[in-house]
Write a protein that holds these residues in place. Structure first.
Motif, PDB file in Angstrom:
ATOM      1  N   THR A  73       0.804  -1.218   0.000  1.00  0.00           N
ATOM      2  CA  THR A  73       0.000   0.000   0.000  1.00  0.00           C
ATOM      3  C   THR A  73       0.835   1.266   0.000  1.00  0.00           C
ATOM      4  N   ASP A  74       0.371   2.227  -0.761  1.00  0.00           N
ATOM      5  CA  ASP A  74       0.928   3.570  -0.716  1.00  0.00           C
ATOM      6  C   ASP A  74       0.401   4.237   0.553  1.00  0.00           C
ATOM      7  N   ILE A  75       1.159   5.183   1.073  1.00  0.00           N
ATOM      8  CA  ILE A  75       0.703   5.919   2.258  1.00  0.00           C
ATOM      9  C   ILE A  75      -0.289   7.006   1.869  1.00  0.00           C
ATOM     10  N   ASN A  76       0.053   7.818   0.877  1.00  0.00           N
ATOM     11  CA  ASN A  76      -0.773   8.970   0.514  1.00  0.00           C
ATOM     12  C   ASN A  76      -1.888   8.555  -0.431  1.00  0.00           C
ATOM     13  N   MET A  77      -3.121   8.578   0.099  1.00  0.00           N
ATOM     14  CA  MET A  77      -4.289   8.218  -0.693  1.00  0.00           C
ATOM     15  C   MET A  77      -5.453   9.109  -0.287  1.00  0.00           C
ATOM     16  N   VAL A  98       4.698  -1.241   2.848  1.00  0.00           N
ATOM     17  CA  VAL A  98       4.239   0.132   2.700  1.00  0.00           C
ATOM     18  C   VAL A  98       5.206   0.885   1.797  1.00  0.00           C
ATOM     19  N   THR A  99       4.664   1.813   0.994  1.00  0.00           N
ATOM     20  CA  THR A  99       5.504   2.634   0.133  1.00  0.00           C
ATOM     21  C   THR A  99       5.073   4.092   0.197  1.00  0.00           C
ATOM     22  N   SER A 100       6.006   4.972  -0.099  1.00  0.00           N
ATOM     23  CA  SER A 100       5.700   6.393  -0.210  1.00  0.00           C
ATOM     24  C   SER A 100       6.853   7.098  -0.898  1.00  0.00           C
ATOM     25  N   ARG A 151       9.292   9.451   4.602  1.00  0.00           N
ATOM     26  CA  ARG A 151       9.681   8.188   5.221  1.00  0.00           C
ATOM     27  C   ARG A 151       9.095   8.184   6.624  1.00  0.00           C
ATOM     28  N   PRO A 152       8.094   7.364   6.863  1.00  0.00           N
ATOM     29  CA  PRO A 152       7.482   7.346   8.182  1.00  0.00           C
ATOM     30  C   PRO A 152       8.437   6.777   9.229  1.00  0.00           C
ATOM     31  N   SER A 153       8.269   7.226  10.451  1.00  0.00           N
ATOM     32  CA  SER A 153       9.073   6.677  11.541  1.00  0.00           C
ATOM     33  C   SER A 153       8.546   5.295  11.901  1.00  0.00           C
ATOM     34  N   ASP A 154       9.369   4.535  12.595  1.00  0.00           N
ATOM     35  CA  ASP A 154       8.953   3.191  13.003  1.00  0.00           C
ATOM     36  C   ASP A 154       7.703   3.225  13.874  1.00  0.00           C
ATOM     37  N   ARG A 155       7.538   4.257  14.674  1.00  0.00           N
ATOM     38  CA  ARG A 155       6.358   4.311  15.551  1.00  0.00           C
ATOM     39  C   ARG A 155       5.079   4.621  14.764  1.00  0.00           C
ATOM     40  N   ASP A 156       5.217   5.170  13.555  1.00  0.00           N
ATOM     41  CA  ASP A 156       4.049   5.463  12.727  1.00  0.00           C
ATOM     42  C   ASP A 156       3.569   4.238  11.955  1.00  0.00           C
ATOM     43  N   LEU A 157       4.442   3.253  11.829  1.00  0.00           N
ATOM     44  CA  LEU A 157       4.119   2.053  11.061  1.00  0.00           C
ATOM     45  C   LEU A 157       3.729   0.913  11.994  1.00  0.00           C
ATOM     46  N   PRO A 158       2.887  -0.009  11.511  1.00  0.00           N
ATOM     47  CA  PRO A 158       2.543  -1.160  12.346  1.00  0.00           C
ATOM     48  C   PRO A 158       3.752  -2.083  12.489  1.00  0.00           C
ATOM     49  N   PRO A 182      10.709   2.658  -0.415  1.00  0.00           N
ATOM     50  CA  PRO A 182      10.525   4.045  -0.851  1.00  0.00           C
ATOM     51  C   PRO A 182      10.265   4.146  -2.353  1.00  0.00           C
ATOM     52  N   LYS A 183       9.472   5.158  -2.727  1.00  0.00           N
ATOM     53  CA  LYS A 183       9.276   5.482  -4.146  1.00  0.00           C
ATOM     54  C   LYS A 183      10.367   6.460  -4.549  1.00  0.00           C
ATOM     55  N   PRO A 184      10.833   6.427  -5.758  1.00  0.00           N
ATOM     56  CA  PRO A 184      10.439   5.470  -6.788  1.00  0.00           C
ATOM     57  C   PRO A 184      11.054   4.103  -6.499  1.00  0.00           C
ATOM     58  N   TYR A 185      10.231   3.079  -6.584  1.00  0.00           N
ATOM     59  CA  TYR A 185      10.699   1.728  -6.326  1.00  0.00           C
ATOM     60  C   TYR A 185      10.939   1.003  -7.635  1.00  0.00           C
ATOM     61  N   THR A 186      11.678  -0.084  -7.539  1.00  0.00           N
ATOM     62  CA  THR A 186      11.840  -0.969  -8.689  1.00  0.00           C
ATOM     63  C   THR A 186      10.913  -2.159  -8.494  1.00  0.00           C
ATOM     64  N   THR A 187      10.524  -2.761  -9.573  1.00  0.00           N
ATOM     65  CA  THR A 187       9.698  -3.961  -9.474  1.00  0.00           C
ATOM     66  C   THR A 187      10.427  -5.029  -8.675  1.00  0.00           C
ATOM     67  N   ASP A 188      11.721  -5.193  -8.948  1.00  0.00           N
ATOM     68  CA  ASP A 188      12.500  -6.189  -8.210  1.00  0.00           C
ATOM     69  C   ASP A 188      12.496  -5.906  -6.713  1.00  0.00           C
TER      70      ASP A 188
END
Length: 120
Positions: free
Chosen positions: A55-59, A83-85, A89-96, A103-109
């Protein structure tokens, strides 16, 4: 992938959604697509065999990707979360707990590697 794990991709930018979904399908994943958190939750309710979300963060909508990922962690603990954005870059406490960040831009690999690692 031998067992074709089902992955839910949540991305509001259509080009990115279709692109990464096609790439994941080519890599052997079964893919569901959602353009926002509300649609994602409906798909999760209807598909109990989903193994991971990307999932992207910004929606748009009442729930962003961070809120979605926390909800999924609480409601469906076995589902793996990536998670991607590109905006921050969210902090660890913001993420489950037990999630990966790409991070974007990401590669498919990079996305495939993150999902594969999460599903181990």
């Amino acid at each position: 992938m031998v067992d074709s794990p089902k992955v839910l991709v949540v991305e509001d930018e259509a080009l990115l959604l279709f692109s990464i979904s096609d790439e994941l399908k080519d890599a052997g994943f079964e893919v569901l697509e959602a353009v926002d958190a509300q649609q994602a939750l409906v798909l999760l309710e209807r598909n109990p065999d989903v193994k991971a979300i990307f999932t992207d963060i910004n929606m748009p909508g009442s729930m962003d990707g961070l809120a979605l990922s926390r909800y999924v962690r609480d409601r469906w603990p076995p589902i793996k979360i990536v998670v991607t954005s590109g905006k921050h870059r969210p902090s660890d406490r913001d993420l489950p707990a037990e999630r990966l960040f790409v991070p974007k831009p990401y590669t498919t690999d990079g996305v495939i590697a993150a999902l594969t690692a999460a599903l181990r």
